[in-house]
Structures are given as structure tokens and as C-alpha cells.
Design a protein around this motif. Structure first.
Motif, PDB file in Angstrom:
ATOM      1  N   THR A 149       0.917  -1.244   0.169  1.00 59.28           N
ATOM      2  CA  THR A 149      -0.054  -0.029   0.073  1.00 59.28           C
ATOM      3  C   THR A 149       0.884   1.194  -0.095  1.00 59.28           C
ATOM      4  OG1 THR A 149       0.074  -0.137   2.342  1.00 59.28           O
ATOM      5  CG2 THR A 149      -1.933  -1.132   1.268  1.00 59.28           C
ATOM      6  N   ASP A 187      -3.914  -1.142   7.538  1.00 54.22           N
ATOM      7  CA  ASP A 187      -3.476  -0.817   6.249  1.00 54.22           C
ATOM      8  C   ASP A 187      -2.404  -0.214   6.093  1.00 54.22           C
ATOM      9  OD1 ASP A 187      -4.551   1.379   7.957  1.00 54.22           O
ATOM     10  OD2 ASP A 187      -5.259   2.713   6.364  1.00 54.22           O
ATOM     11  N   THR A 220      -2.539  -5.276   1.926  1.00 55.15           N
ATOM     12  CA  THR A 220      -1.721  -4.697   3.056  1.00 55.15           C
ATOM     13  C   THR A 220      -0.126  -5.462   2.997  1.00 55.15           C
ATOM     14  OG1 THR A 220      -1.640  -3.916   5.504  1.00 55.15           O
ATOM     15  CG2 THR A 220      -2.735  -6.185   4.753  1.00 55.15           C
ATOM     16  N   PHE A 427      -6.744   0.182   0.583  1.00 55.89           N
ATOM     17  CA  PHE A 427      -7.331  -0.394   1.605  1.00 55.89           C
ATOM     18  C   PHE A 427      -8.999  -0.084   1.676  1.00 55.89           C
ATOM     19  CE2 PHE A 427      -7.870  -1.547   6.013  1.00 55.89           C
ATOM     20  CZ  PHE A 427      -7.279  -2.724   6.255  1.00 55.89           C
TER      21      PHE A 427
END
Lengths: 454, 297
Positions: A149, A187, A220, A427
Motif C-alpha cells: 500500500t 492498512d 496490505t 485499503f
């Protein structure tokens, strides 16, 4: 170099830059324990005055641990961009403070000068800042990094899901993991502090969490916060590693106490880039905290704020994805009460951002400290306004393995609600797909961990 | 197996003795109910004690997708999950229970071990170089030393040169000491007598840290020492006690030279069992003349 000043007619003379830095600190029990803090409130201000007039060049030439003795000092000095440094080396620390705070100064301007700063300069300017200065200064600086991410995006507040369990039971870990996801937590990373630091346990814990996020396509990264040499061994055995974690300190001697050095970190970083499963390019995760150098007798009579800034200088070398201070974990002999913890949290976040790393915070306390949940909620609100990259998310804030308290799933969700912040974009899209969040608000499914059952 | 049998035997012996003793002495249970008079005219009904709820069985999510699985998950972890929410905030009883557990932890740190406790167990009372609780929390260096008066007391009141010196210290939980020592100490003494180890005069150190045992070692020169000390409380329990054992306790000894048995409380290793186990560890330490990394049991 002027190390002398007068205040209300009284003369104060300091013996060197290190002493000025120490005595200019806001009051901290750890500096008192080390016997290096200002003896009176007036001496503290005198030291701040002397510090405000030192130049950035004088700070670079006087690191608190000499380059010849310490690899952390050498890494920090070696990473300074000389062209940028030449532009600013004659600034006083007061001028640096005012440059940071000036309305016209943008985040881009700060990211540029950041590359010309040593950790002593970063610490020095933090010591001249009030709490609100620290919030304002940090709020200008956005640092993004990408593993799977993208962290640090403007308007977001991320979180580490910390599913710790007293015996590393996979079912127990997954129970907390499921629950956290339904509050929009995880996240930044799903990061486990293991009880068992062995290779087998590390592989088992990594696989358990990795299999879950693969099955549910959670965008993630997972991490087991075992010693970095154990994570490297797990990686060599083919375990699913996204990012590599290590606790670090601000001197070579204290890093030795953590069982690491530059060579070990270099090797892990290179191997992680080559063999790890994350998209990257940022794959390192570091934790720090004021006072750890004194606790392992590697502080060289320097204060805990300056030693902490040096952690960030070291972290910067490895282009980390995550760095957070574990600000209230160390105990009252280093940070006495909530006032000192809140100050340290604001200092650490500001110094991390000014160093150029995507700084988060484990806003926390132990039970032998004069602090409670209200205090760390306060700190989390302050830091969220300062643009803090991420916090921890623990069920009800009660970590049943480490026996301390930090921010909860509920806290992160509430901070986002109050301050209109969102999870990281990839996320949030996934949360929408799962029916947990709609238009940035939790839905009625949030809080039911059994939505993740088939 | 033989060892386990031995521990069982000691536990039984001690429990019998304690029961016998209780008939006469009745060292009152630590948690005495404090009755507060309510003003006349108020409702006689009393609210339920929120701390008696077994959180691992208490599911607050109103309509979970899979209630059975939720209960299984809760069984698998002591973490506070399945707690539901009011908007993004915890429900009121969840919040109050959290605050109650934190209150217990804070009290364990800040309260002192009572004078009656020290008298009941005939302990020689010493104090570290810390003047008060605040100094104890912020000056670990002083908590590792004895006050000059206590050095004097030790010289007058305690027997030197014993095989084993027993030291009890408040550490970070007075509750852990008051809750576990009443069962642990008799079991330890019984076990030591079974294996033929003689003990010196047991002492109590107020505001003590682990390494204060080194100071006591210097003064009394026992062959070995055991320290029973309250651990930093968590929210799950504030009653956890640790035992630190050292062969030839002396100034400047390394942390790695101590053998540690931690997590002694009713939810971990029960205190009477721990006392019996520790007596065997002491015996082995004395035989092998080593503790810590140089010793495995």
C-alpha cells in the motif's frame, strides 16, 4: 562558537555543544536519571538561548558521538546532501525554526532542506519548538512510501493491526486480526510481536497471517517483529516476508545491545529487496523510543531527544516504509508522566518527518506510569492534527502479550471520523468491497469479526 | 515424573498445614469486603459487579454472521474482541471494565505492602535507598541499593552465611506479594526442609528492585539467594510475581547470572506449586554452584 549567555543578569556557560543540547531539553526524567538535565528552569532557557544562536555547521561539526567512534554518526553524516547543506550551513537554529514555521515555506521546501540536515540539527530545532510549533511544522511535511500500500497520502490516517497473543496461537491471532479489519484497521501493516522468537515460530506466524490476507485479498503487508536476523533466516527458507522489522537505537553501542549493526541491516535490506514478496520499493520497518540508549548505557552523556533523532537519521538510510516511536513503553524513569509522554510523542513525530521518514506513533503507556487511556487519546488527537502517518490498533487498546496499553481499533476509527481522515486508498477500496465502509464511514457490518467466515 | 510427584506432595502437605493454621490464626484473606453504609431511603438493590464477568465468554456483537464461531474465537484469545461499539466508540460497560482493570493495576503499583503482612510472616523490614514511591519509579539505580539504616538492621537482625537467603520485595506490584506469598512461602520452606536446605532470616525490602539482592548478598554472604518480587501489572492480572535466584549473590553480578521463574499467580503457575518447584531449583543451584545462563534446570 558562543557557549555563554546571560539571563536576568546571571551568566551561564556551557562546556560544549552536547551539554547545550541536553540542558535545552524540555524536562524529562530520563535526562535527570542520566544526570545531564538543566538544574534550574532558568538554566534550561539559557541553554535554549545559546542553542538558538549556534549555526547548523557548528552542530554538524559537533556530533554527540564522534564519527571515528560510531557508525551511526558516520551513516548520518555520509547521507547529508552537500549542495543543500552548503546553502543552509550558516543558518542559526533560530533561523531554521522560523524557516520551518513561515507561511510561505511549503512541504516541498522542507523536504529539500531535510536532505541537508544532520540529526543533531533536527534535534536542536525541536528543542526550540513549543508543542504547537511541533504540530504545525510536522503538518506541512507529507512523506509517502510504498510497500504493497502507499502510506502517508494526504488526508489519510493509517494503522498497524497488532494482533498479539500470549502464546502466539494462530487461531487467537486471526481472531484479533479479523476483528481489526472490520474497524478498518491494518492498512499500514498487520504486525505481530511474537512471544516465541524462534525461526519455526516466525515462519508459522508469517504464514498464518499471509494466508489469511491472501485468501481475503487484503491489500496490505504482514510482518512478524522477531529479531531481524530471524526474519532473514525465515526469508531464506522461503517464508512470505513483505517488510523487515527491527528496533534501532541512536548509537552503535546501543545497537549492539539490540544485536544489530550496519552490516546486519544492510544484508537484511538487500535480501528483502531481492527475495521479499512485497511490491516495494520501501520494505523496512523500524521502531524507536526515547531513552533506549541510556537504558543500554550507549548514550555517551547525550540527551534522549538527540539520541532519538539519530535513530531517524539511521532509519532514513534504509528508505523505510514504516517508522514509529513506541513513546510510552519505556517507563517513568525515562518519561515520567503523561505530560512528558505527550511532549516526547510530538517531538519524535516532528523529528521523524523533518528527517524525511513516514513517521507513525505507538501512543502508549505502561501501568507503572502516571498516565492513562485519556492521555494517549489526547496525544493521538494532537498527532493526527500534526499529520501523523499511522497509529497502532489493538483490541480495546489492551495488549495481552506486551502488557501495556495503546490506541484501540475504536480509537483509530474515531480519529478518522472526527478529523475527516480516510484509510489508505487501496485499503479503503477493499473495505468498500467487503461492505465494511461506505463513503468513508463504517457500515453496520463493522465490528462483526465473523463477516470473515465462509 | 518423580519431580512432579514431589511437588504434589509438598503442595498437599502445605495446604494441610495452612488449613490447620487458618483455624487458629486466620491471616485474613487479602480482599476483605469493605462495607459502606448507604443513606436511609435509598434502594437496597445492589448493582452487579462488572469485574465478575468472564470477558472471554461475553459476546456483545448483536447479530453476528456466525455466533458460534465468534464464541470460539473469543475462547482462543484473552484479547478484548467481540465488544461492539456505539458509533466508533466502545460500549459503556466495556469502557468501565477497562477502567476497572486499569485501576487495579495502578493500585498494585502505587500501594505499599501492609505492615501487618510483614509482621505476619516475621520478615525483617528493610528499605532500598529510595525515599518514596516516586523516587522508586524514577530512580532504578537507588532501588538496587539498600539504605544505610537497612544495612545496619541487616547486620543486627539477620543471620549471615546461610545456605539460602530469602528476600521479598514489592517491586512493581504490592498486590502480587500480598496475594501469592501467603501460599508460596510455606510451600517453599516446606520444600527446602524436605531437601535439607537451611535458610537465613527472611527479609522484606520496601521499594526494592531485583538487584538489591546483590547488596544483601554482600552483607550476609549466603551461598544462594532467592528474591520474590511483584511484576509490572498488566490489565489481565496485577497479581503476577517473579522469583529471581542467584548463586553467590554479590555486587556487580550480571543479569544473565540470575535464574528467573516468572508468571506466578493463580492464572499462571499457582503460588503453592511455584514454591515447591522453586525449592527443587534452589537445591540444584546449590549442588551445581551456578545460576542463570550457566545453569539449566
Amino acid at each position: 562558537m558562543i557557549l555563554k549567555t546571560r539571563l536576568f543578569g546571571q551568566t551561564y556557560c556551557f562546556k560544549n555543544v552536547k551539554e547545550v543540547l541536553a540542558k535545552a531539553n524540555e524536562i524529562k526524567s530520563g535526562d535527570m536519571l542520566a544526570g545531564i538535565s538543566a538544574e534550574t528552569a532558568q538554566e534550561r532557557i539559557a541553554a535554549k538561548h545559546v542553542l538558538s544562536q549556534l549555526t547548523l555547521e557548528e552542530l554538524r561539526l559537533n556530533p554527540v558521538v564522534p564519527l571515528e567512534e560510531d557508525e551511526v554518526s558516520r551513516i548520518i553524516d555520509g547521507d547529508i546532501n552537500e549542495a543543500i547543506y552548503q546553502d543552509i550551513k550558516n543558518w542559526s537554529v533560530a533561523e531554521l525554526r522560523e524557516f520551518i514555521l513561515r507561511t510561505e515555506t511549503t512541504g516541498a521546501d522542507l523536504s529539500r532542506i531535510s536532505r541537508g540536515l544532520s540529526s543533531e540539527m533536527v534535534a536542536a530545532v525541536a528543542k526550540l519548538m513549543s508543542n504547537l510549533d511541533l504540530i504545525l511544522g510536522a503538518s506541512k511535511i507529507r512523506i509517502t512510501a510504498h510497500c504493497n500500500t502507499t502510506i502517508g497520502v494526504s488526508g489519510t490516517l493509517a494503522s498497524r493491526l497488532q494482533p498479539n497473543h500470549p502464546t502466539d496461537s494462530t487461531e487467537g491471532i486471526l481472531a484479533s486480526l479479523r476483528e481489526g479489519l472490520t474497524y478498518g484497521i491494518g492498512d499500514a501493516v498487520i504486525g505481530l510481536n511474537p512471544v516465541d522468537d524462534s525461526l519455526d515460530a516466525t515462519v508459522r506466524n508469517l504464514s498464518g497471517m499471509y494466508n489469511f490476507i491472501t485468501e481475503w485479498k487484503v491489500p496490505t503487508q504482514v510482518c512478524v517483529l522477531a529479531h531481524i536476523t530471524t526474519q532473514v533466516k525465515a526469508l531464506r527458507k522461503g517464508a512470505p516476508v513483505h517488510c523487515l522489522f527491527q528496533s534501532i537505537a541512536g548509537s552503535e553501542k546501543s545497537n549492539e545491545a539490540f544485536g544489530i549493526n550496519k552490516e546486519i541491516l544492510d544484508e537484511a535490506y538487500e535480501l528483502g529487496l531481492k527475495e521479499g514478496r512485497a511490491t516495494g520499493p520501501n520494505i523496512m520497518y523500524f521502531e524507536t523510543g526515547q531513552g533506549s540508549e541510556l537504558s543500554s548505557d550507549g548514550h555517551y552523556e547525550a540527551d534522549q531527544v538527540t539520541m532519538e533523532a539519530r535513530c531517524y537519521g539511521l532509519a532514513r538510510h534504509y528508505k523505510p516504509f514504516l517508522v514509529n516511536t513506541v513513546v510510552g513503553f519505556i517507563g517513568p524513569e525515562y518519561l515520567y508522566d503523561s505530560r512528558q509522554v505527550i511532549r516526547a510523542g510530538l517531538e519524535d513525530h516532528f523529528m521523524g518527518k523533518l528527517t524525511g521518514i513516514p513517521m507513525g506513533c505507538d501512543s502508549c503507556y505502561t501501568n507503572h506510569m502516571k498516565a492513562d487511556q485519556n492521555d494517549i487519546e489526547n496525544l493521538a488527537v494532537l498527532l493526527s492534527n500534526a499529520g501523523c502517518t499511522y497509529f497502532m490498533g489493538v483490541p480495546m487498546g489492551d495488549d495481552v502479550m506486551l502488557n501495556y496499553q495503546c490506541t484501540s481499533f475504536h480509537d483509530v476509527a474515531a480519529l478518522r471520523e472526527v478529523l475527516r481522515l480516510r484509510p489508505l486508498p487501496e485499503f479503503e477500496a477493499w473495505l468498500e468491497e467487503q461492505g465494511i465502509m461506505r463513503n468513508g464511514k463504517l457500515t453496520s457490518s463493522a465490528g462483526d469479526a465473523t463477516i470473515f467466515t465462509r | 515424573m518423580a519431580l512432579e510427584d514431589n511437588i504434589k506432595l509438598i503442595v498437599e502437605q502445605v495446604l494441610n498445614q495452612i488449613n490447620e493454621k487458618n483455624k487458629e490464626l486466620v491471616p485474613a484473606p487479602v480482599q476483605q469486603e469493605k462495607k459502606t453504609a448507604c443513606p436511609a431511603g435509598t434502594d437496597e438493590t445492589i448493582l452487579d459487579d462488572i469485574t465478575q464477568v468472564d470477558l472471554q465468554k461475553y459476546l456483545q456483537v448483536p447479530n453476528p454472521v456466525n455466533g458460534d464461531f465468534y464464541r470460539e474465537m473469543k475462547k482462543a484469545t484473552p484479547a478484548r474482541i467481540g465488544v461492539w461499539r456505539a458509533g466508533t466508540r466502545p460500549l459503556t460497560d466495556t469502557l468501565l471494565r477497562f477502567r476497572a482493570d486499569h485501576a487495579t493495576a495502578q493500585d498494585a503499583v502505587l500501594n505499599d505492602v501492609s505492615e501487618e503482612f510483614i509482621q505476619d510472616f516475621d520478615l525483617v523490614k528493610l528499605q532500598s535507598a529510595c525515599r518514596d514511591k516516586d523516587e522508586f519509579l524514577t530512580r532504578p539505580d537507588l532501588g538496587r541499593k539498600l539504605s544505610p539504616e537497612s544495612v545496619e538492621t541487616l547486620g543486627k537482625m539477620a543471620k549471615a552465611g546461610a545456605e539460602l537467603q530469602i528476600i521479598i520485595a514489592d517491586g512493581l506490584s504490592s498486590t502480587a506479594v500480598e496475594t501469592n506469598v501467603p501460599d508460596l512461602l510455606p510451600a517453599l520452606l516446606q520444600g527446602l526442609s524436605n531437601v535439607g536446605v537451611s535458610v537465613g532470616t527472611p527479609v522484606f525490602v520496601k521499594y526494592g528492585r531485583v538487584a538489591v539482592m546483590d547488596c544483601i548478598g554482600e552483607e550476609l554472604k549466603p551461598q544462594a539467594a532467592i528474591m520474590l518480587i511483584g511484576e509490572r501489572p498488566g490489565l489481565g492480572t496485577a497479581e503476577s510475581l517473579s522469583a529471581y535466584l542467584a548463586y553467590n549473590p554479590r555486587a556487580g553480578m550480571l543479569e544473565s547470572e540470575r535464574t528467573v521463574v516468572s508468571n506466578i499467580h493463580k492464572g499462571g503457575t499457582p503460588p503453592s506449586e511455584a514454591g515447591a518447584h522453586l525449592s527443587s531449583v534452589v537445591k540444584a543451584i546449590l549442588e551445581r554452584k551456578a545460576s542463570g545462563v550457566n545453569f539449566s534446570f
